[in-house]
Scaffold this motif. Structure first.
Motif, PDB file in Angstrom:
ATOM      1  N   THR A  47       0.865  -1.174   0.000  1.00 54.61           N
ATOM      2  CA  THR A  47       0.000   0.000   0.000  1.00 54.61           C
ATOM      3  C   THR A  47       0.899   1.221   0.000  1.00 54.61           C
ATOM      4  OG1 THR A  47      -1.735  -1.145   1.228  1.00 54.61           O
ATOM      5  CG2 THR A  47      -1.723   1.260   1.342  1.00 54.61           C
ATOM      6  N   PRO A  50       1.720   8.083   0.881  1.00 53.78           N
ATOM      7  CA  PRO A  50       1.817   9.383   0.218  1.00 53.78           C
ATOM      8  C   PRO A  50       3.077  10.129   0.652  1.00 53.78           C
ATOM      9  CG  PRO A  50      -0.286   9.151   1.381  1.00 53.78           C
ATOM     10  CD  PRO A  50       0.547   7.983   1.749  1.00 53.78           C
ATOM     11  N   VAL A  66       2.076  -3.024  10.766  1.00 51.31           N
ATOM     12  CA  VAL A  66       2.306  -2.304   9.529  1.00 51.31           C
ATOM     13  C   VAL A  66       3.809  -2.304   9.249  1.00 51.31           C
ATOM     14  CG1 VAL A  66       2.064  -0.071   8.391  1.00 51.31           C
ATOM     15  CG2 VAL A  66       0.290  -0.866   9.978  1.00 51.31           C
ATOM     16  N   PRO A  68       6.858  -1.229   6.820  1.00 51.22           N
ATOM     17  CA  PRO A  68       7.304  -0.457   5.651  1.00 51.22           C
ATOM     18  C   PRO A  68       8.250  -1.309   4.801  1.00 51.22           C
ATOM     19  CG  PRO A  68       7.792   0.700   7.727  1.00 51.22           C
ATOM     20  CD  PRO A  68       7.420  -0.702   8.068  1.00 51.22           C
ATOM     21  N   ARG A  97      13.886  -0.968  14.829  1.00 56.75           N
ATOM     22  CA  ARG A  97      12.723  -0.915  13.946  1.00 56.75           C
ATOM     23  C   ARG A  97      12.710  -2.139  13.028  1.00 56.75           C
ATOM     24  NH1 ARG A  97      11.394   4.917  11.517  1.00 56.75           N
ATOM     25  NH2 ARG A  97      13.589   5.118  11.017  1.00 56.75           N
ATOM     26  N   THR A  98      11.551  -2.433  12.533  1.00 50.57           N
ATOM     27  CA  THR A  98      11.420  -3.561  11.627  1.00 50.57           C
ATOM     28  C   THR A  98      11.073  -3.016  10.252  1.00 50.57           C
ATOM     29  OG1 THR A  98      10.625  -4.864  13.474  1.00 50.57           O
ATOM     30  CG2 THR A  98      10.287  -5.775  11.302  1.00 50.57           C
ATOM     31  N   ILE A 155      14.370   7.433   6.150  1.00 47.41           N
ATOM     32  CA  ILE A 155      12.914   7.292   6.238  1.00 47.41           C
ATOM     33  C   ILE A 155      12.390   8.183   7.340  1.00 47.41           C
ATOM     34  CG2 ILE A 155      11.025   5.702   6.681  1.00 47.41           C
ATOM     35  CD1 ILE A 155      12.961   3.468   5.868  1.00 47.41           C
ATOM     36  N   ALA A 159      10.101  11.396   6.795  1.00 47.11           N
ATOM     37  CA  ALA A 159       8.720  11.271   7.239  1.00 47.11           C
ATOM     38  C   ALA A 159       8.424  12.178   8.415  1.00 47.11           C
ATOM     39  CB  ALA A 159       8.441   9.817   7.632  1.00 47.11           C
TER      40      ALA A 159
ATOM     41  N   GLU B 359      -7.272  -8.201  15.800  1.00 45.47           N
ATOM     42  CA  GLU B 359      -6.867  -9.180  14.793  1.00 45.47           C
ATOM     43  C   GLU B 359      -8.025 -10.107  14.450  1.00 45.47           C
ATOM     44  OE1 GLU B 359      -4.008  -8.972  13.298  1.00 45.47           O
ATOM     45  OE2 GLU B 359      -3.759  -7.263  14.625  1.00 45.47           O
ATOM     46  N   LYS B 689      -4.392   0.820  13.352  1.00 39.95           N
ATOM     47  CA  LYS B 689      -3.003   0.363  13.498  1.00 39.95           C
ATOM     48  C   LYS B 689      -2.103   1.580  13.392  1.00 39.95           C
ATOM     49  CE  LYS B 689      -3.710  -4.055  13.419  1.00 39.95           C
ATOM     50  NZ  LYS B 689      -3.262  -4.886  14.543  1.00 39.95           N
ATOM     51  N   GLY B 690      -1.231   1.735  14.376  1.00 42.18           N
ATOM     52  CA  GLY B 690      -0.314   2.871  14.320  1.00 42.18           C
ATOM     53  C   GLY B 690       0.665   2.705  13.182  1.00 42.18           C
ATOM     54  N   ILE B 691       1.052   3.810  12.625  1.00 41.09           N
ATOM     55  CA  ILE B 691       2.016   3.758  11.540  1.00 41.09           C
ATOM     56  C   ILE B 691       3.254   4.558  11.922  1.00 41.09           C
ATOM     57  CG2 ILE B 691       1.078   5.765  10.329  1.00 41.09           C
ATOM     58  CD1 ILE B 691       1.471   4.218   7.732  1.00 41.09           C
ATOM     59  N   SER B 694       6.404   2.503  13.235  1.00 38.42           N
ATOM     60  CA  SER B 694       7.169   1.706  12.304  1.00 38.42           C
ATOM     61  C   SER B 694       7.718   2.555  11.162  1.00 38.42           C
ATOM     62  CB  SER B 694       6.305   0.577  11.736  1.00 38.42           C
ATOM     63  OG  SER B 694       5.184   1.111  11.088  1.00 38.42           O
ATOM     64  N   TYR B 695       7.088   3.646  10.881  1.00 41.25           N
ATOM     65  CA  TYR B 695       7.551   4.422   9.740  1.00 41.25           C
ATOM     66  C   TYR B 695       7.819   5.879  10.086  1.00 41.25           C
ATOM     67  CZ  TYR B 695       7.888   6.496   5.145  1.00 41.25           C
ATOM     68  OH  TYR B 695       8.338   7.180   4.059  1.00 41.25           O
ATOM     69  N   GLY B 696       6.911   6.493  10.757  1.00 43.21           N
ATOM     70  CA  GLY B 696       7.025   7.920  11.010  1.00 43.21           C
ATOM     71  C   GLY B 696       5.745   8.565  10.552  1.00 43.21           C
ATOM     72  N   ARG B 697       5.689   9.875  10.691  1.00 44.04           N
ATOM     73  CA  ARG B 697       4.451  10.545  10.332  1.00 44.04           C
ATOM     74  C   ARG B 697       4.335  10.666   8.820  1.00 44.04           C
ATOM     75  NH1 ARG B 697       0.974  14.764  10.223  1.00 44.04           N
ATOM     76  NH2 ARG B 697       2.370  16.115   9.043  1.00 44.04           N
ATOM     77  N   VAL B 698       3.151  10.405   8.348  1.00 45.47           N
ATOM     78  CA  VAL B 698       2.899  10.580   6.924  1.00 45.47           C
ATOM     79  C   VAL B 698       1.890  11.713   6.801  1.00 45.47           C
ATOM     80  CG1 VAL B 698       2.097   9.482   4.811  1.00 45.47           C
ATOM     81  CG2 VAL B 698       3.244   8.114   6.556  1.00 45.47           C
ATOM     82  N   VAL B 701      -2.113  11.473   6.742  1.00 42.73           N
ATOM     83  CA  VAL B 701      -2.489  10.118   7.136  1.00 42.73           C
ATOM     84  C   VAL B 701      -2.461  10.019   8.660  1.00 42.73           C
ATOM     85  CG1 VAL B 701      -1.834   7.682   7.060  1.00 42.73           C
ATOM     86  CG2 VAL B 701      -1.674   9.091   4.999  1.00 42.73           C
ATOM     87  N   ALA B 704      -3.247   3.457  10.039  1.00 43.32           N
ATOM     88  CA  ALA B 704      -3.530   2.483   8.993  1.00 43.32           C
ATOM     89  C   ALA B 704      -4.484   1.448   9.566  1.00 43.32           C
ATOM     90  CB  ALA B 704      -2.243   1.826   8.521  1.00 43.32           C
ATOM     91  N   ILE B 706      -6.172  -2.736   8.533  1.00 42.41           N
ATOM     92  CA  ILE B 706      -6.061  -3.887   7.651  1.00 42.41           C
ATOM     93  C   ILE B 706      -7.466  -4.265   7.202  1.00 42.41           C
ATOM     94  CG2 ILE B 706      -5.324  -6.289   7.462  1.00 42.41           C
ATOM     95  CD1 ILE B 706      -3.231  -5.538   9.694  1.00 42.41           C
ATOM     96  N   ILE B 712      -3.319  -3.487   3.605  1.00 48.51           N
ATOM     97  CA  ILE B 712      -3.341  -2.318   4.489  1.00 48.51           C
ATOM     98  C   ILE B 712      -4.013  -1.159   3.775  1.00 48.51           C
ATOM     99  CG2 ILE B 712      -1.847  -0.558   5.513  1.00 48.51           C
ATOM    100  CD1 ILE B 712      -0.063  -2.728   6.463  1.00 48.51           C
ATOM    101  N   ALA B 713      -4.872  -0.484   4.490  1.00 41.43           N
ATOM    102  CA  ALA B 713      -5.459   0.742   3.954  1.00 41.43           C
ATOM    103  C   ALA B 713      -5.089   1.870   4.895  1.00 41.43           C
ATOM    104  CB  ALA B 713      -6.979   0.615   3.855  1.00 41.43           C
ATOM    105  N   LEU B 714      -4.773   3.010   4.320  1.00 45.42           N
ATOM    106  CA  LEU B 714      -4.412   4.153   5.163  1.00 45.42           C
ATOM    107  C   LEU B 714      -5.673   4.856   5.642  1.00 45.42           C
ATOM    108  CD1 LEU B 714      -1.488   5.588   3.022  1.00 45.42           C
ATOM    109  CD2 LEU B 714      -1.357   4.027   4.988  1.00 45.42           C
TER     110      LEU B 714
END
Lengths: 160, 738, 121
Positions: A47, A50, A66, A68, A97-98, A155, A159, B359, B689-691, B694-698, B701, B704, B706, B712-714
């Motif tokens: 997915t 943005p 989730v 990445p 992090r994973t 990342i 981000a 889940e 689901k927190g994002i 694992s990634y950071g702020r988008v 968004v 996320a 499921i 996965i849908a945001l």
């Protein structure tokens, strides 16, 4: 980002062996320390996120979390390709992090003494070398050992 | 394994919160004038228990303050002090300070003495004790004996209080055998009849004395004495024994026996009782003296409103952990004695359960989807079984969510403090009434409501209510009313903050908005639309917000906080009658009602609470405003058109938006927008689901989820999308930024 | 044989502290939240010793001790009063009502155990 032992050049005096998971990214052979690898998954559709860097493929559902996914080829400056079903995602843990790495295919598990690892040459023009932790020659093939920490941090920065 | 003392410490602070809650309830009852004898007892006990526990953890600041507070309440309890309005108000302030002190102790910080001292000083004015030094002296009793086992070297002058200091010095250090301390080689012990009635047993006392290694013991029996006083024990020691150590053994029977010491090493015949009486005369204790009866109501009177069932429930969770963790219960009798069958569970375990149920919900949706896509008919046993499965899953999810729920009471009590402080700061008389305190809502929601609610309450006191003289001029009671209520309404929690003030001054609000360039001068706005201006960023600034409610944030921040919780906020206001802010919140943060939409082949979830309506755009209503921007005409007003595909960087803008589907997002505030999507897929509850971790702020968004197909849908953050939208220019600019 | 203890205190923290102090020391611990609850527990168990707080809702410590002494089964059960006050007056009052001894809060573990062993044998 804290300095990690994976960032440091291998200590030549250490008599340890290292296990590497090697894989193919386009026509090049790369590897990562197997200790960082959590699992290897078949390709699933991602997915898109943005406003993310182009090498961030997006996110997938890893058993309810989730995850990445980084397109390693694009991260290493190669041309983008469309993923296909033969691609795999290597799930790695790095700096707490994973992360998933999309690679073309997994090749082998290599065991070698750490002293066979060589620091990558300082080639300023080659952008890719910043992601390398070491180089080694196995069966006359050059295998690049990735520095996972340096693949990650952008990342967070982009981000955040 | 965690340190049990740390666990108890943590649980102590939780108990303190409950005790403080009980304290404020009782004080509120007193302030309402509906208190009875037990009310002050409840308040007193709350402070007393806090003091007791704080002493065990050496929280000196808490102990000392609680002591003064408790002393004043004890005076009220005993009738020495009348609970005047002023005194009750002072008690409220004391409660506030005590809360601060407890929280500071919990967080291992301190409270500025400048905050505490004035209150203490005021409390001192009510002191009925002529000797303030006495209080200080008593406090020394609360030094943490648990931590201080060294020999304090207290002089054994026989004074009663010194026994405790003496006991604190145990176990005695042999090297501290100072010669000036009284020692004895003979101890004579003669019980009085009263000794037996107090549950003491001479045998046990002698056994304890035996630990001091006596060399000989002799029993004399005197048949002529009164029954119960016929026996005299003489205990001899080869090495002199410290009198204070002997006295310690007999501490509890002091006054119930004759105890005397002899320094003579040689065995003595006997010690006459008269001689012994010189050291420890039996106190004049009439046996018919009955303990003073507790106040008639206190024994069996039903608990006051302050001890409502919800409070009891909260009290309960301690039971499971305190109930016999060590010793085995005898004959299984104990469990049924436990007041309420509750368990205390680590929050992380509950959260794990919440996640797992999430889940399960996803899994169940995936299963349903694959069954639907399979060739099975719609009437098979599988489909009906799945229906039941769906219902069960929903029920389980709901039950699990309720584990995290807590009454809003603690939050409301914090607000009563805000009202006290705010009304004092602006010099208005304000009464806060609360309703529905036992309404339950997710713990995290409660925590995150504190700031916005604080701001709203301050606003109500500062802006909502008129000045006292204006109220009187309008024929209203001088005392302003602020009402805080919570209730359940169709699966959501509604929290209302209302005041009986003058209502929103709409011409003024409108003028401010014009002055700040938020609306054009000729804007035709309905009353409702004017009210919404309060939520616009940039509306609240220094000129419109006093120091009190301002603090640099406006109602837009409140609104964002509420929206972030999946809530909505609305205003109703009537000129001269007051204003009501109404917040509607989901019961939990873990799931969200959303609309699943499709944009450029990606599934996205739009929070349902952000959608006003869905529109199908016709060519007439869409107008091109500039090269990169469109607006859509929605009921006579122009709303910016945002193509989600473009905003999210998924695709280039379309040539023509006629026929497109749009979600009208936001409420009637300045940040409405029509968000163009390709199609609307579904409307459903999704698990968040927190994002960020694992990634950071988008941008744009929120999180996320499921979907049923495992994809996965945001989940979109419409307010971020709208506020940060810059038309089509934005996406390409950022997409390659590395 | 372990000594069985009924500890009655309305403060959860105090109950926790008592439990912690005694659980590994060969005591069998029963707990109650106030005097009323304590009496209910006494319907089912016969502890060797009772520890009770004074300030409690429903039935306070003095009333509780009174009731204990009124019951034939517990007439002679040793009772230790837990108190934050160490004044002679309070001790006298506790004893007048039938208490065997007292423990000043906050208590030291060894002192509590010694007091329990002293009164319970």
């Amino acid at each position: 980002m804290t300095a990690d032992t994976t960032n440091a050049a291998p200590d030549p005096s250490a008599p340890h062996e290292i296990e590497l998971l090697s894989f193919r990214v386009e026509d090049h052979e790369y590897s990562v320390d197997i200790m960082s690898v959590r699992e290897i998954r078949g390709w699933t559709r991602t997915t898109s996120l943005p406003h993310s860097p182009s090498y961030v493929r997006g996110v997938i559902n890893l058993r309810g979390t989730v995850l990445p996914v980084i397109d390693l080829a694009m991260r290493l400056g190669m041309d983008p390709t469309e993923p296909d079903d033969r691609n795999v995602i290597i799930v790695i843990d790095v700096d707490g992090r994973t992360l998933g790495l999309r690679v073309d295919a997994v090749s082998d598990i290599l065991t070698l003494p750490t002293e066979k690892l060589r620091s990558p040459p300082e080639i300023a023009a080659d952008e890719n070398q910043t992601f390398l932790r070491a180089l080694t020659i196995i069966d006359e093939r050059m295998v690049r050992v990735l520095d996972l920490s340096s693949i990650m941090p952008d990342i967070g920065e982009v981000a955040a | 394994m965690s340190d049990p003392m740390n666990d108890i410490r943590a649980s102590f602070f939780i108990e303190c919160e409950e005790l403080l809650e009980g304290l404020f309830d009782a004080l509120q009852t007193m302030s309402d004038g509906s208190a009875d004898d037990e009310t002050i007892n409840v308040a007193f006990r709350a402070v007393h228990s806090i003091k007791g526990g704080a002493g065990a953890f050496a929280l000196d600041q808490v102990v000392s303050f609680a002591h003064h507070f408790e002393t004043a309440m004890d005076d009220v309890r005993s009738g020495k002090l009348a609970p005047s309005d002023d005194l009750v108000q002072l008690f409220f302030r004391c409660g506030d300070i005590l809360s601060d002190l407890v929280r500071a102790a919990r967080d291992e910080t301190t409270v500025d003495a400048a905050l505490v001292d004035p209150v203490l000083e005021e409390l001192g004015k009510y002191s009925t004790s002529p000797d303030s030094g006495e209080a200080e002296e008593e406090i020394s009793d609360f030094q943490p004996l648990t931590l201080d086992l060294g020999d304090l070297g207290a002089p054994a002058d026989g004074a009663d209080d010194d026994f405790d200091a003496l006991l604190a010095s145990l176990p005695p250090l042999p090297s501290d055998d100072e010669p000036q301390e009284p020692v004895a080689r003979t101890v004579v012990f003669r019980p009085e009849p009263e000794l037996y009635k107090s549950g003491n047993e001479p045998l046990f006392l002698l056994r304890s004395l035996g630990e001091l290694r006596p060399s000989a013991v002799r029993l004399d029996f005197d048949p002529d004495s009164a029954p119960g006083a016929r026996m005299t024990w003489t205990v001899e020691f080869d090495d002199p024994v410290k009198c204070e150590m002997v006295e310690e053994v007999f501490e509890f029977v002091q006054g119930l026996c004759t105890l005397s010491f002899g320094s003579d090493a040689s065995p003595r015949e006997s010690v006459p009782a008269e001689e012994a009486a010189g050291t420890f005369a039996p106190a004049d204790l009439p046996m018919d003296k009955i303990p003073e009866p507790a106040s008639p109501t206190s024994d069996v009177a039903p608990p006051l409103a302050t001890i409502d069932p919800a409070a009891t429930d909260e009290d309960g969770p301690a039971e499971a952990t305190t109930a016999m963790p060590g010793g085995a219960p005898k004959g299984g009798a104990a469990p049924k004695n436990m007041a309420s069958p509750t368990v205390r569970v680590d929050l992380s375990r509950v959260d794990r359960l919440v996640n797992l149920v999430g889940e399960l919900v996803i899994n169940q949706a995936m299963l349903s989807q694959s069954v639907a896509q399979s060739s099975l008919g719609s009437n098979t046993a599988i489909t009906s079984g799945l229906e039941e499965f769906l219902q069960l899953t929903r029920d389980i999810q709901e039950s699990v969510m309720m584990i995290r729920a807590q009454p809003v009471k603690s939050l409301f009590q914090r607000m009563s403090r805000i009202v006290r402080e705010a009304s004092a700061a602006v010099g208005k008389k304000v009464v806060l009434t609360t309703d529905g305190e036992n309404t339950e809502i997710d713990k995290t929601v409660i925590e995150r409501l504190a700031d916005p609610l604080t701001h709203m309450i301050r606003n109500a006191v500062d802006h909502g209510l008129e000045k006292t003289e204006d109220r009187q001029a309008a024929g209203k009671p001088a005392e302003g009313q602020v009402r805080l209520s919570a209730s359940h309404k169709s699966g959501r929690v509604v929290i209302e903050v209302s005041d009986d003030g003058g209502g929103i001054n709409r011409p003024k609000v409108r003028q401010i908005a014009i002055d700040k360039g938020l609306i054009p001068e000729d804007a035709a706005l309905t009353d409702g639309e004017i009210d919404q201006l309060l939520f616009m960023p940039g509306f609240s600034t220094a000129t419109t917000v006093s120091n009190l409610s301002g603090r640099g944030v406006g109602m837009d921040v409140v609104k964002n906080a509420i929206t972030a919780l999946g809530g909505r906020i609305s205003i109703t206001s009537h000129a001269g009658k007051g204003t009501t802010f109404s917040i509607s919140l989901p019961l939990t943060l873990a799931v969200l009602d959303g609309m699943v939409v499709s944009v450029a082949g990606e599934a996205l979830v739009m929070p349902l609470n952000a959608i006003v309506e869905t529109l199908t755009l016709d060519g007439e209503s869409v107008r091109r405003l500039g090269p990169n921007s469109n607006v859509v005409l929605v009921r006579e007003s122009f709303v910016p058109l945002l193509d989600l595909g473009v905003e999210l960087g998924y695709r280039a803008p379309k040539e023509n938006y006629a026929g497109a589907i749009a979600l009208l997002s936001g409420q009637e505030d300045g940040h409405r927008a029509a968000l163009v999507v390709d199609s609307i897929e579904d409307q459903r509850q999704v698990v968040i689901k927190g994002i960020q971790d694992s990634y950071g702020r988008v941008p744009g968004v929120a999180a996320a989820t499921i979907l049923g197909d495992g994809q996965i849908a945001l989940i979109l953050d419409p307010s971020d999308l709208i506020q940060n939208s810059s038309g089509q220019s934005r996406a390409p600019a950022n997409i390659e930024a590395v | 044989m372990s000594i069985s203890v009924l500890a009655v205190d309305d403060s959860r923290t105090m109950r926790d502290m008592i439990t912690l102090a005694l659980k590994d020391e060969g005591f069998e611990i029963h707990l109650a939240e106030d005097g009323q609850h304590g009496l209910e527990v006494l319907e089912d168990i016969a502890p060797d010793v009772i520890i009770t707080d004074i300030n409690m809702p429903r039935l306070d410590g003095f009333g509780f001790i009174d009731a204990i002494r009124d019951r034939s089964q517990t007439k002679h059960t040793p009772i230790l009063v837990l108190t934050t006050e160490s004044s002679a007056e309070l001790k006298a009052r506790a004893r007048d009502s039938g208490a065997t001894g007292w423990i000043v809060k906050p208590f030291a573990q060894d002192k509590l155990i010694r007091a329990l062993r002293m009164v319970a044998g």
